[in-house]
Design an enzyme around this catalytic site. Sequence first.
Site, PDB file in Angstrom:
ATOM      1  N   GLY A  85      37.275  29.879  54.127  1.00 58.31           N
ATOM      2  CA  GLY A  85      37.611  28.756  53.259  1.00 58.31           C
ATOM      3  C   GLY A  85      38.799  29.080  52.386  1.00 58.31           C
ATOM      4  O   GLY A  85      39.285  30.216  52.350  1.00 58.31           O
ATOM      5  N   GLN A  86      39.279  28.050  51.679  1.00 58.72           N
ATOM      6  CA  GLN A  86      40.432  28.188  50.797  1.00 58.72           C
ATOM      7  C   GLN A  86      40.064  27.638  49.439  1.00 58.72           C
ATOM      8  O   GLN A  86      39.607  26.506  49.317  1.00 58.72           O
ATOM      9  CB  GLN A  86      41.631  27.425  51.366  1.00 58.72           C
ATOM     10  CG  GLN A  86      42.876  27.462  50.493  1.00 58.72           C
ATOM     11  CD  GLN A  86      43.553  28.814  50.508  1.00 58.72           C
ATOM     12  OE1 GLN A  86      43.637  29.463  51.545  1.00 58.72           O
ATOM     13  NE2 GLN A  86      44.023  29.256  49.351  1.00 58.72           N
TER      14      GLN A  86
ATOM     15  N   GLY B 290      41.083  27.584  44.923  1.00 53.71           N
ATOM     16  CA  GLY B 290      42.222  27.519  44.033  1.00 53.71           C
ATOM     17  C   GLY B 290      42.840  28.867  43.746  1.00 53.71           C
ATOM     18  O   GLY B 290      44.030  28.971  43.461  1.00 53.71           O
ATOM     19  N   PHE B 291      42.041  29.943  43.808  1.00 52.40           N
ATOM     20  CA  PHE B 291      42.554  31.270  43.531  1.00 52.40           C
ATOM     21  C   PHE B 291      42.939  32.024  44.800  1.00 52.40           C
ATOM     22  O   PHE B 291      43.487  33.104  44.733  1.00 52.40           O
ATOM     23  CB  PHE B 291      41.510  32.099  42.767  1.00 52.40           C
ATOM     24  CG  PHE B 291      41.375  31.693  41.334  1.00 52.40           C
ATOM     25  CD1 PHE B 291      42.443  31.805  40.469  1.00 52.40           C
ATOM     26  CD2 PHE B 291      40.179  31.193  40.858  1.00 52.40           C
ATOM     27  CE1 PHE B 291      42.317  31.438  39.149  1.00 52.40           C
ATOM     28  CE2 PHE B 291      40.049  30.826  39.534  1.00 52.40           C
ATOM     29  CZ  PHE B 291      41.120  30.944  38.671  1.00 52.40           C
ATOM     30  N   GLY B 292      42.632  31.497  45.978  1.00 53.58           N
ATOM     31  CA  GLY B 292      42.994  32.182  47.205  1.00 53.58           C
ATOM     32  C   GLY B 292      41.996  31.914  48.317  1.00 53.58           C
ATOM     33  O   GLY B 292      41.056  31.129  48.169  1.00 53.58           O
TER      34      GLY B 292
ATOM     35  N   VAL C 201      39.174  32.986  51.448  1.00 56.52           N
ATOM     36  CA  VAL C 201      38.010  33.845  51.652  1.00 56.52           C
ATOM     37  C   VAL C 201      37.884  34.143  53.145  1.00 56.52           C
ATOM     38  O   VAL C 201      37.976  33.228  53.972  1.00 56.52           O
ATOM     39  CB  VAL C 201      36.718  33.191  51.136  1.00 56.52           C
ATOM     40  CG1 VAL C 201      35.523  34.116  51.353  1.00 56.52           C
ATOM     41  CG2 VAL C 201      36.846  32.835  49.664  1.00 56.52           C
TER      42      VAL C 201
ATOM     43  N   LYS D 139      37.401  37.833  49.215  1.00 54.11           N
ATOM     44  CA  LYS D 139      38.249  36.829  48.576  1.00 54.11           C
ATOM     45  C   LYS D 139      39.612  37.464  48.302  1.00 54.11           C
ATOM     46  O   LYS D 139      39.722  38.452  47.576  1.00 54.11           O
ATOM     47  CB  LYS D 139      37.636  36.337  47.271  1.00 54.11           C
ATOM     48  CG  LYS D 139      38.474  35.230  46.606  1.00 54.11           C
ATOM     49  CD  LYS D 139      37.951  34.862  45.232  1.00 54.11           C
ATOM     50  CE  LYS D 139      36.636  34.139  45.324  1.00 54.11           C
ATOM     51  NZ  LYS D 139      36.178  33.657  44.002  1.00 54.11           N
TER      52      LYS D 139
ATOM     53  N   ASP E 131      32.363  25.813  36.583  1.00 52.92           N
ATOM     54  CA  ASP E 131      32.840  25.222  37.832  1.00 52.92           C
ATOM     55  C   ASP E 131      31.718  25.154  38.867  1.00 52.92           C
ATOM     56  O   ASP E 131      31.912  25.493  40.031  1.00 52.92           O
ATOM     57  CB  ASP E 131      34.032  26.019  38.376  1.00 52.92           C
ATOM     58  CG  ASP E 131      34.797  25.249  39.458  1.00 52.92           C
ATOM     59  OD1 ASP E 131      34.734  24.006  39.446  1.00 52.92           O
ATOM     60  OD2 ASP E 131      35.440  25.883  40.312  1.00 52.92           O
TER      61      ASP E 131
END
Length: 652
Positions: A348-349, A351-353, A355, A369, A464
């Site tokens: 997956g993608q 906001g911080f990068g 995985v 991650k 979050d």
Amino acid sequence: MAVLLLILFILSLDNSVSGADPIDIYCPPEFPFYTPNSSFHNNLKLVLGLLSSDNASKAGFYNTSIGEGPDIVYGQSLCRGDITNSTICQQCIDKASQDILNRCNSENAMIWYNLCQVRYSFQNFDVMAYTGKYPKQNGEEKNVSDPIELGEYLTYLMDTLSNLAAFEPSKNMFAAGEIGYPGNRTVYGLVQCIRDIPESQCKTCLSYAFSDLTSCCSYREGGIILDRTCNMRFQFSLFFNASSGYRLIYPTSEGGKWKYWMIVLIICGSILVLAFAIGLATAILRQKKDRDRDEEATERTLLQELSYSKSVAVTQEGDLISSDELLFMTLATIKIATDDFADTNKLGQGGFGAVYKGVLPNGNEIAVKRLSRKSWQGIEELKNEVILIAKLQHKNLVRLLGCALEGEEKLLIYEFMSNKSLDQFIFEKRSKLDWKTYYGIINGIARGILYLHEESRLKIIHRDLKPNNVLLDHELSAKISDFGMARIFSENQNAANTKRVVGTYGYMAPEYAMEGLFSVKSDVFNFGVILLEIISGKRNSGFYITELAPSLLAYGWRLWNEGKELDFVDPMLLERCLGSEIVRCMHIGLLCVQENPEHRPTMSNVVVLLGSESMALPQPRQPALCRVLRVDPLTTTNASVNEITFSDILPR
């Protein structure tokens, strides 16, 4: 008269040193403990003796070390910049040295008093990272009537003092001042950095400290933030030597009239414009170099703190550092495990990068991650995860196994969750799970949040929570993940605010989205949205395109009032369960998304309500928001959103 006031001030300082308790003490259990009468202990006593000596006190700031190898002890003392009397400085350092020796037997510790601070460690102080602390006395301050107004005055006061402390050499990294405040009151502020760091590091540290100060205390009549490198404090009463402070005037033109000092300021500013323009290019280059150096220093510090902790053991080959709590891998090891971050291994993608799935040589599966390169956000998330989450252990939290820092790569390694994230089952593979499984997931999420809020050693606000950040293991047990945006609260702290709102559209509580206010009740709101999405099988974000209602929350509220609760429930869930159980969960979800945070239940109440079918539920009130008209398009494409832009928010 002036002499008498000075004498009284000095006497008051002396009393505060001799009788007061420290503001705070840092004695981390994760670092090694020394043995009484060991070589380290003896060297420590010698170092503390040097720190409280006449020469060290006269200087006001002193660094020293004694010993060699594993028994070496580094020591540092700093007196507040307005303490010009070396005797008072010496008394404070002497008491602080005795106190830290009696209270702590860690090989890395620090203690703060009003007038001084003392620190010692088994490692050098050359590399430092910001780790601000919230003293308990912050919670004892009264609240102000207008937090927004106070925030504006604090911003001007602390920014001015921070620039003076950092960039005016004669100030020795210290500045204090006062500013007039509406209602014939005065706000007093003080900032200080240790004296052996570059100007840019001092300014950076104070900027981080001010961010924490506004979060914890901008609605109070006082607040303190303590760090190993810098301190920041404000109060509505004078707490420093007035002769060392600046009198500032908040920049405003009352009634549209220009004051004489404003005219002088504009003229002087105009004269300086040319000089500023000439030096601008040089300053930009210097700042870029400083930022790069600060980032490298932060990464080295995290690496150093991990490698010195006895919970981590380094192998001779350097490939793997293993312990009961953490794994520490090199970039080469992770590249092999993930097939050099192949797209086929991408899970997956965010906001911080991105995985990635990885497989270690021993066959164990991991999730990696890969944080964004050259990103301060990435560094802050890594710091949050490594320093904070590694200390938390709960069956409903994803376990952080370790991290890796190498060059521009910042990597976090987690236990692998074979069933990925909850959002896929809610919105894509709906028929794969029945209500019994969903109900177990709901309870797992609730218990995980309860642990963060009330049962862990730290009080943590996730900020979050969403289905993407709830992962499912091979048994479909829920595990909360992604703590990069989490914030730690002190024991007596109940709420905080921020000017930089982070989170995901559709899940943020209204007080957080519009005012930057967050608390445990913000997480409760997130949980309520997730619960209603599980029941309905529909997303809250973008729900308005269905034309059923402006939002999923408004749709559920309307059906609830019309007595048509079962119309809200996904028909597939009703095939193999009692409708009354699902309706009760819908009821709990509506309680969690009420507009006023005080009306929402705590997570301990939620867990109790979920576990008891007979307990009566209060009537829910109308949910918070109906519709957000525009969202920054970048925020809707990523699985994890960092910053949200609201164009227009309509009332109910």
